[in-house]
Design a protein around this motif. Structure first.
Motif, short mmCIF file in Angstrom:
data_model
loop_
_atom_site.label_atom_id
_atom_site.label_comp_id
_atom_site.label_asym_id
_atom_site.label_seq_id
_atom_site.Cartn_x
_atom_site.Cartn_y
_atom_site.Cartn_z
N GLY A 140 -15.39 2.64 10.69
CA GLY A 140 -16.53 1.30 10.61
C GLY A 140 -17.02 1.45 11.70
N ILE A 141 -16.73 1.71 12.93
CA ILE A 141 -18.05 2.09 13.73
C ILE A 141 -19.04 2.97 13.79
CG2 ILE A 141 -18.33 2.59 16.62
CD1 ILE A 141 -14.89 0.24 16.72
N LEU A 142 -18.54 4.00 13.97
CA LEU A 142 -19.24 5.15 13.29
C LEU A 142 -19.88 5.06 12.32
CD1 LEU A 142 -16.45 7.89 13.64
CD2 LEU A 142 -18.51 7.25 15.12
N ALA A 143 -20.10 4.69 10.70
CA ALA A 143 -20.98 3.96 9.94
C ALA A 143 -21.45 2.68 10.19
CB ALA A 143 -19.87 3.54 8.96
N ALA A 144 -20.80 2.23 11.67
CA ALA A 144 -21.87 1.43 12.00
C ALA A 144 -23.40 1.86 12.88
CB ALA A 144 -21.05 0.16 12.71
N LEU A 145 -22.91 3.31 13.87
CA LEU A 145 -23.66 3.61 14.34
C LEU A 145 -24.86 3.94 13.74
CD1 LEU A 145 -21.48 4.94 16.59
CD2 LEU A 145 -23.24 3.21 17.79
N HIS A 146 -24.41 4.69 12.23
CA HIS A 146 -25.40 5.63 11.58
C HIS A 146 -25.99 4.36 11.03
CE1 HIS A 146 -26.82 8.74 9.08
NE2 HIS A 146 -26.50 8.07 7.39
N HIS A 147 -25.74 3.48 10.66
CA HIS A 147 -26.97 2.66 10.50
C HIS A 147 -27.35 1.97 11.03
CE1 HIS A 147 -28.09 -1.79 7.80
NE2 HIS A 147 -27.76 -2.07 8.85
N ARG A 148 -27.31 1.53 12.42
CA ARG A 148 -28.58 1.30 13.49
C ARG A 148 -29.06 2.26 13.75
NH1 ARG A 148 -26.51 0.04 19.10
NH2 ARG A 148 -26.27 3.03 19.56
N SER A 149 -29.00 4.11 13.89
CA SER A 149 -29.83 4.86 13.77
C SER A 149 -31.02 4.86 12.75
CB SER A 149 -29.28 6.61 13.96
OG SER A 149 -28.78 6.73 12.20
N ARG A 150 -30.55 4.10 12.07
CA ARG A 150 -31.59 4.18 10.52
C ARG A 150 -33.01 2.79 11.15
NH1 ARG A 150 -30.36 3.81 5.70
NH2 ARG A 150 -27.37 2.98 6.42
N THR A 151 -32.05 1.91 11.20
CA THR A 151 -31.78 0.71 11.13
C THR A 151 -32.64 -0.03 12.67
OG1 THR A 151 -30.40 -0.94 11.29
CG2 THR A 151 -31.30 0.29 8.77
N GLY A 152 -31.89 0.59 13.80
CA GLY A 152 -31.64 -0.62 14.72
C GLY A 152 -31.36 -1.69 14.97
N ASN A 153 -30.79 -1.82 13.84
CA ASN A 153 -29.98 -3.15 13.20
C ASN A 153 -27.77 -3.01 14.64
OD1 ASN A 153 -32.13 -4.50 13.14
ND2 ASN A 153 -31.67 -4.21 11.60
N GLY A 154 -28.00 -3.49 14.85
CA GLY A 154 -26.34 -3.74 14.52
C GLY A 154 -25.44 -4.58 14.20
N GLN A 155 -24.03 -4.24 13.76
CA GLN A 155 -23.22 -5.12 12.84
C GLN A 155 -22.21 -5.80 13.66
OE1 GLN A 155 -22.08 -3.95 9.17
NE2 GLN A 155 -23.67 -2.01 9.64
N TYR A 156 -21.42 -7.23 12.58
CA TYR A 156 -19.94 -7.64 13.13
C TYR A 156 -18.84 -6.68 11.93
CZ TYR A 156 -16.03 -10.73 13.98
OH TYR A 156 -15.43 -11.00 14.33
N ILE A 157 -18.41 -6.54 12.36
CA ILE A 157 -16.93 -5.57 11.82
C ILE A 157 -15.90 -6.58 12.14
CG2 ILE A 157 -15.55 -3.54 11.72
CD1 ILE A 157 -17.56 -2.14 12.80
N ASP A 158 -15.09 -6.94 11.38
CA ASP A 158 -14.01 -7.73 10.87
C ASP A 158 -12.47 -6.63 10.38
OD1 ASP A 158 -11.83 -9.82 10.26
OD2 ASP A 158 -13.12 -10.86 8.78
N ILE A 159 -12.02 -6.84 11.53
CA ILE A 159 -10.66 -5.64 10.39
C ILE A 159 -9.61 -6.27 10.98
CG2 ILE A 159 -10.62 -4.29 12.45
CD1 ILE A 159 -10.82 -1.47 10.49
N SER A 160 -8.61 -5.97 10.31
CA SER A 160 -7.81 -6.89 10.34
C SER A 160 -6.66 -5.51 10.30
CB SER A 160 -6.96 -7.84 9.23
OG SER A 160 -6.73 -7.53 8.21
N LEU A 161 -5.22 -5.98 10.60
CA LEU A 161 -3.68 -5.06 10.71
C LEU A 161 -3.58 -5.09 9.19
CD1 LEU A 161 -3.97 -5.21 14.60
CD2 LEU A 161 -1.66 -4.77 14.19
#
Length: 420
Positions: free
Chosen positions: A195-216
């Motif tokens: 999820g973090i790597l996908a979010a980094l790719h999204h940020r590289s295109r948009t400049g926006n971070g995001q929140y990732i909610d992940i559970s065991l």
């Protein structure tokens, strides 16, 4: 640790603020560190990550005495800097907020709501750093009726169904059994990394971070994979098969004359070749066992016949004969066997790194083999607070006097500097 921004690795230049402890979060952030990111691990002064005390075994110092660094902690905290900050103190929370302003990624696994009360939640930090990727790891997620519950690997394995599939059947004296390592934690860390790597790719295109909610719990349900979808498809609740496979036969451990070995016949051609090697062509010719579907339906008849055959040779002989015939098989190794295996050595899965307490330290290597940006093992798992001074000076510009004041107030812990 005087320098953390190694130019090597695909994630070099990335700054990760690690507020996680135990296993799921540290697994995720260790891989980020292996890939070149600078990882700042925030720990409580004097105590640190809970797993530092989860032993024995503990790493021995150069005099042969227990150092207090547990093998559990060492397993998932290399390539990180340890910064000891008391986030219960207002000054400590301010320091973490200032680090978050500079971070690309933040990973945390506090109970739902804990960091909001401390002003370290995503909404608060997003206002300071719009590009921040903030990953929350919890037992059951940020929403739903179980959100308030604490999550532990063993509990998650039970609630998430994997224990109902693991172990021998009741009629064979078996019980639901957890995996021998914290696999729910580890897989959650892997999903978090994705999820973090996908979010980094999204940020590289948009400049926006995001929140990732992940559970065991969610991750455990996700990796039920074929067994989970088989239930959803058929409505039949699968039971425990010991070492057997629900839809492939023979795919199990079998007794040889001296010890058990693994036979993993994946198709009809391999079954024919096994029968040739075993001198049991009559089984291959039997219409009850002609196809894999036939063998699955008739496993109760076939498997006992195979066990009568496999006990006639030693495991090593079976493995030699079957490998020559192209039939998948292998030994059941203990960990001494694993770490002395020439394949482990050839693939770099056992590594040795320098350590300030013991002189050197053996660890499990990364399975990632990348041609252009290989992983690097730059730093051993840090001793508690070893990097507090360096990180706060380098990233926040604190002076020696300011560090001394914060240390005297108990806001930060200044450990012994680590090897660099």
């Amino acid at each position: 640790m005087s320098e953390q921004n190694s130019p090597h690795g695909p994630l070099a230049g990335l700054l990760v603020l690690d507020l996680s402890r135990i296993l799921a979060g540290p697994t995720c952030t260790q891989i980020l560190g292996d890939l070149g990111a600078e990882v700042i691990k925030i720990e409580r002064p004097m105590r640190g990550d809970d797993t530092r005390g989860w032993g024995p075994p503990f790493l021995k110092d150069t005099s042969g005495q227990d150092s207090g660094e547990s093998a559990y902690y060492l397993s998932s905290n290399r390539n990180k800097a340890s910064v000891a900050i008391d986030m219960a103190a207002p000054e400590g929370r301010t320091l973490i907020q200032r680090l978050a302003e500079k971070a690309d990624v933040l990973v945390e696994n506090f109970k739902v709501g804990d960091l909001k009360r401390r002003g370290l939640d995503y909404d608060t930090l997003k206002a300071r750093n719009g590009g921040l990727i903030y990953c929350s790891i919890s037992g059951f997620g940020q929403t739903g009726p179980y959100a308030h519950r604490a999550g532990y690997d063993f509990l998650i394995q039970g609630m998430g169904g994997i224990m109902s599939l693991t172990g021998f059947p009741d009629e064979d004296g078996g019980t639901p059994t957890k995996a021998g390592v914290g696999i729910a934690d580890v897989m959650c860390g892997m999903y978090a990394l994705s999820g973090i790597l996908a979010a980094l790719h999204h940020r590289s295109r948009t400049g926006n971070g995001q929140y990732i909610d992940i559970s065991l719990f969610d991750c455990q349900v996700a990796w039920l994979i074929n067994q989970g979808v088989a239930y959803l498809t058929s409505g039949d609740v699968p039971g425990r098969l010991g070492n057997g496979h629900p839809t492939i036969v023979p795919y199990d451990t079998f007794p040889a004359r001296d010890k058990n070995f693994i036979l993993a016949v994946g198709n009809d051609g391999q079954f024919q070749r096994f029968c040739d090697v075993a001198g049991a062509r009559h089984l291959a010719a039997d219409p009850s066992f002609a196809t894999n579907a036939d063998r699955v339906r008739n496993r109760q008849a076939l498997v006992p016949l195979l066990r009568q055959i496999t006990v006639t040779r030693d495991a090593g002989q079976w493995i030699c004969d079957l490998e020559a015939a192209g039939v998948p098989c292998g030994p059941v190794n203990d960990l001494a066997d694993v770490f002395s295996d020439p394949q482990v050595a050839a693939r770099g899965m056992r590594i040795t790194v320098p350590h300030p307490v013991s002189g050197s330290l053996d660890l499990i290597g990364s399975p990632l083999n990348m041609s252009e940006t290989p992983v690097t093992y730059r730093f051993a798992p840090p001793t508690l607070g070893a990097d507090t001074g360096d990180i706060l000076k380098r990233h926040l510009g604190l002076s020696g006097d300011e560090l001394a004041h914060l240390s005297a107030e108990g806001v930060v812990g200044l450990g012994s500097p680590a090897l660099s």
